[in-house]
Design a protein around this motif. Structure first.
Motif, PDB file in Angstrom:
ATOM      1  N   GLU A  13       4.814  -3.864  -7.393  1.00 21.04           N
ATOM      2  CA  GLU A  13       3.819  -3.506  -6.455  1.00 21.04           C
ATOM      3  C   GLU A  13       2.665  -4.436  -6.310  1.00 21.04           C
ATOM      4  O   GLU A  13       2.353  -4.954  -5.411  1.00 21.04           O
ATOM      5  N   GLN A  14       2.107  -4.985  -7.730  1.00 22.31           N
ATOM      6  CA  GLN A  14       1.037  -5.849  -7.632  1.00 22.31           C
ATOM      7  C   GLN A  14       1.504  -7.051  -7.229  1.00 22.31           C
ATOM      8  O   GLN A  14       0.859  -7.821  -6.477  1.00 22.31           O
ATOM      9  N   ARG A  15       2.788  -7.467  -7.561  1.00 23.58           N
ATOM     10  CA  ARG A  15       3.269  -9.010  -7.076  1.00 23.58           C
ATOM     11  C   ARG A  15       3.320  -9.087  -5.790  1.00 23.58           C
ATOM     12  O   ARG A  15       2.994  -9.985  -5.068  1.00 23.58           O
ATOM     13  N   VAL A  16       3.799  -8.183  -5.248  1.00 22.88           N
ATOM     14  CA  VAL A  16       4.073  -8.077  -3.603  1.00 22.88           C
ATOM     15  C   VAL A  16       2.927  -8.069  -2.997  1.00 22.88           C
ATOM     16  O   VAL A  16       2.540  -8.642  -2.163  1.00 22.88           O
ATOM     17  N   LEU A  46      12.549  -6.995  -6.139  1.00 20.91           N
ATOM     18  CA  LEU A  46      11.168  -7.765  -6.216  1.00 20.91           C
ATOM     19  C   LEU A  46      11.545  -9.054  -5.534  1.00 20.91           C
ATOM     20  O   LEU A  46      10.829  -9.944  -4.608  1.00 20.91           O
ATOM     21  N   ARG A  47      12.656  -9.645  -6.135  1.00 27.16           N
ATOM     22  CA  ARG A  47      13.203 -11.145  -5.880  1.00 27.16           C
ATOM     23  C   ARG A  47      13.242 -11.124  -4.158  1.00 27.16           C
ATOM     24  O   ARG A  47      12.731 -12.049  -3.516  1.00 27.16           O
ATOM     25  N   GLY A  67      10.707  -0.371   0.250  1.00 27.28           N
ATOM     26  CA  GLY A  67      10.031   1.082  -0.172  1.00 27.28           C
ATOM     27  C   GLY A  67       8.966   0.443  -0.805  1.00 27.28           C
ATOM     28  O   GLY A  67       8.412   1.400  -1.815  1.00 27.28           O
ATOM     29  N   ALA A  68       7.746  -0.266  -0.333  1.00 22.82           N
ATOM     30  CA  ALA A  68       6.696  -0.692  -1.123  1.00 22.82           C
ATOM     31  C   ALA A  68       5.451  -0.471  -0.329  1.00 22.82           C
ATOM     32  O   ALA A  68       4.626  -1.106  -0.264  1.00 22.82           O
ATOM     33  N   GLY A  69       5.559   0.923  -0.060  1.00 19.04           N
ATOM     34  CA  GLY A  69       4.160   1.323   0.739  1.00 19.04           C
ATOM     35  C   GLY A  69       2.986   1.262  -0.270  1.00 19.04           C
ATOM     36  O   GLY A  69       1.859   0.944   0.190  1.00 19.04           O
ATOM     37  N   ALA A  71       2.364  -1.483  -2.038  1.00 15.47           N
ATOM     38  CA  ALA A  71       1.875  -2.747  -2.040  1.00 15.47           C
ATOM     39  C   ALA A  71       0.905  -2.848  -0.747  1.00 15.47           C
ATOM     40  O   ALA A  71       0.029  -3.365  -0.825  1.00 15.47           O
ATOM     41  N   ARG A  72       1.215  -2.315   0.372  1.00 15.58           N
ATOM     42  CA  ARG A  72       0.671  -2.226   1.508  1.00 15.58           C
ATOM     43  C   ARG A  72      -0.804  -1.642   1.471  1.00 15.58           C
ATOM     44  O   ARG A  72      -1.938  -2.180   1.711  1.00 15.58           O
ATOM     45  N   LYS A  73      -0.960  -0.558   0.528  1.00 15.99           N
ATOM     46  CA  LYS A  73      -2.024   0.274   0.250  1.00 15.99           C
ATOM     47  C   LYS A  73      -3.069  -0.671  -0.529  1.00 15.99           C
ATOM     48  O   LYS A  73      -4.087  -0.547  -0.332  1.00 15.99           O
ATOM     49  N   ALA A  74      -2.415  -1.393  -1.607  1.00 23.00           N
ATOM     50  CA  ALA A  74      -3.292  -2.153  -2.277  1.00 23.00           C
ATOM     51  C   ALA A  74      -3.907  -3.372  -1.855  1.00 23.00           C
ATOM     52  O   ALA A  74      -5.100  -3.796  -1.941  1.00 23.00           O
ATOM     53  N   VAL A  75      -3.363  -3.929  -0.578  1.00 28.86           N
ATOM     54  CA  VAL A  75      -3.614  -5.113   0.194  1.00 28.86           C
ATOM     55  C   VAL A  75      -4.774  -4.659   0.984  1.00 28.86           C
ATOM     56  O   VAL A  75      -5.857  -5.219   1.208  1.00 28.86           O
ATOM     57  N   GLY A  76      -4.681  -3.338   1.621  1.00 33.66           N
ATOM     58  CA  GLY A  76      -5.820  -2.744   2.387  1.00 33.66           C
ATOM     59  C   GLY A  76      -5.071  -2.565   3.901  1.00 33.66           C
ATOM     60  O   GLY A  76      -5.590  -2.319   4.834  1.00 33.66           O
TER      61      GLY A  76
END
Length: 76
Positions: A13-16, A46-47, A67-69, A71-76
Motif C-alpha cells: 500500500e505504501q509503494r502504490v 503490486l506488480r 482493492g487498494a483503498g 493507498a488512496r487514503k495515504a495520498v490524500g
C-alpha cells in the motif's frame, strides 16, 4: 517517493501510494522507475498496480481493481 516505490521491504500500500504521489511530477523518468519496480516485484497485485500506474492508467479504476483503498487514503 520513488525510494519507497522501489523499496521491496515497504508495504504494498505504501509503494502504490508513493507511485501515485510521484507519477504526476516526473514524466518518463518516473514512469520508467515505477515500471522497473513493478518488474522486480514478486507480489502479483503490486506488480499489476505498479505496471498500470507506469502506463498512466486511471488511478480510481486501478485502486478499485486491486482493492487498494488504503493507498488512496495515504495520498490524500
Amino acid at each position: 517517493m520513488l525510494r519507497i516505490v522501489e523499496d521491496g521491504s515497504a508495504l504494498p500500500e505504501q509503494r502504490v501510494a508513493a507511485a501515485l504521489a510521484a507519477r504526476p511530477h516526473g514524466g518518463e523518468a518516473v514512469e520508467r522507475r515505477i515500471r522497473v519496480a513493478a518488474e522486480a516485484s514478486a507480489e502479483p497485485k503490486l506488480r499489476l498496480a505498479l505496471e498500470k500506474l507506469s502506463a498512466g492508467e486511471d488511478e480510481d479504476e486501478l485502486l478499485e481493481e486491486i482493492g487498494a483503498g488504503e493507498a488512496r487514503k495515504a495520498v490524500g
